[in-house]
Write a protein that holds these residues in place. Structure first.
Motif: not given
Ligand SMILES: *Cc1c(COP(=O)(O)O)cnc(C)c1O
Length: 362
Positions: A253-275
């Motif tokens: 999840n920490e690695i995913a967060k780094i991808y999330d924060e450094n790649l264009p918002k339009s291409c990153i996967p979304r995780v539902k709130s609470g999941f």
């Protein structure tokens, strides 16, 4: 080449314990059943918080056994997402029932109540909800829908072992849940393996009979079954890795967060709130996929496509009525999985992100 999944680093981290667990099984000569398997099944059930966890020879045989135990047969329909690995629908066909392909939501790439409502017929016996890439669909809503319609709900949690929704673990919500311990899954064996989960005593009992050739007493066979057992060496190895699963999922999840924060918002996967996703894959959407793969490959960065074709368009299912599934078709053209594991090195991830940002069109 940067490893796509760093299984060697993982082995190095737990080597002493894993080697010890392996030699204990070999010393005991209990290769089928015995303590290693019993202990592992007990720990699995505790981890997921279900009454019964049953080791199986693979995620595929776990699905087959789930369908057998629910009495699914020829003439029945089972709704499955088209955007999944073939095993999900393959086992439905193998037992003679008909897979009915559902589209997915582009929010989480999973089936949802809206995507299946119109597919229910008097022949519908079950829905298999796949927790794709490690994130569960809204199984609570799906479970309520299935209860109202008197059909069974199965979770194919092959990619989501260890994931959570509102603090509830994957593989604990449906009538029956299955998972896979294929080496690259969140909890991976050193060979094939899988498991089946249920809170229902009757179903658990049937599954244990079916996975051992329908045998109720030694050489007394009540049903036609299969050899679907998890072997003891795999159970012992998995038992060691299970202890570290939550900390590995935290690292993923920490690695995913780094991808999330450094790649264009339009291409990153979304995780539902609470999941919480187990991140079996970290998959992005890119418009120029072929050139991205090519460029990354030249830079020593491996990628994978999960999946290039919906099951509804596979030749193996060409005898079924053809359907068109819009979101599945969009996603199969754009989806791209990046290197992901708890042991992905920081400098490697920085390099992946920097190379991607030069070429990506989200
Ligand atoms: C991997 C996988 C399976 C099959 O698991 P095996 O252990 O390889 O048989 C089934 N369903 C999904 C969604 C998978 O990803």
């Amino acid at each position: 080449m940067i490893p796509f999944i760093d299984l060697k680093a993982q082995y190095r981290a737990y080597k002493n314990e894993i080697d010890k667990a392996i030699s204990e099984v070999i010393d005991s000569s209990s290769f089928i059943g015995g303590r290693a398997l019993n202990d592992f099944e007990e720990n699995l059930a505790k981890y997921v918080n279900v009454k019964h966890a049953i080791g199986a020879s693979s995620g595929t045989s776990a699905l087959l056994l789930a369908l057998m135990a629910l009495g699914i047969k020829k003439g029945d329909e089972v709704i499955v997402p088209s955007f999944t690995f073939i095993a999900t629908a393959e086992m439905v066909s193998l037992i003679g029932a008909t897979p009915v392909f559902a589209d997915i939501s582009l929010d989480d790439y999973n089936i949802c109540v809206d995507s299946i409502k119109h597919l229910i017929t008097p022949k519908t016996k079950a829905i298999i909800a796949v927790s794709i890439f490690g994130q569960m669909p809204d199984l609570f809503a799906l479970a309520k829908f299935c209860k109202d319609k008197h059909i069974f709900l199965i979770e194919d949690g092959a990619q989501s072992f260890g994931a959570e929704a509102n603090g509830v673990k994957s593989c604990s919500i449906c009538d029956i849940s299955t998972t896979s311990f294929f080496p690259s899954k969140p909890l991976g064996a050193y060979g094939d393996g899988g498991a089946i989960f249920t809170n229902d005593d009757n179903l658990a009992n049937l599954i244990r009979i079916y996975l051992n050739h329908g045998q109720i007493e030694r050489y007394k066979h009540k049903f036609i079954g299969i050899n679907g057992r998890l072997d003891s060496l795999q159970a012992a190895i998995l038992g060691v890795k299970l202890k570290y699963l939550d900390s590995e999922i935290k690292m993923r999840n920490e690695i995913a967060k780094i991808y999330d924060e450094n790649l264009p918002k339009s291409c990153i996967p979304r995780v539902k709130s609470g999941f919480k996703s187990a991140y079996a894959q970290y998959s992005i959407r890119v418009k120029n996929r072929a050139s991205v793969i090519d460029y990354l490959n030249k830079c020593g960065i491996p990628t994978a496509i999960h999946y290039p074709l919906g099951l509804h368009a596979q030749e193996a299912f060409s005898d079924l009525a053809r359907v068109s599934l819009k979101n599945t078709e969009i996603l199969t053209n754009e989806i791209l999985s990046l290197p992901m594991s708890a042991f992905l090195a920081q400098n490697h991830q920085r390099e992946i992100i920097s190379v991607l940002n030069k070429i990506i069109e989200g």
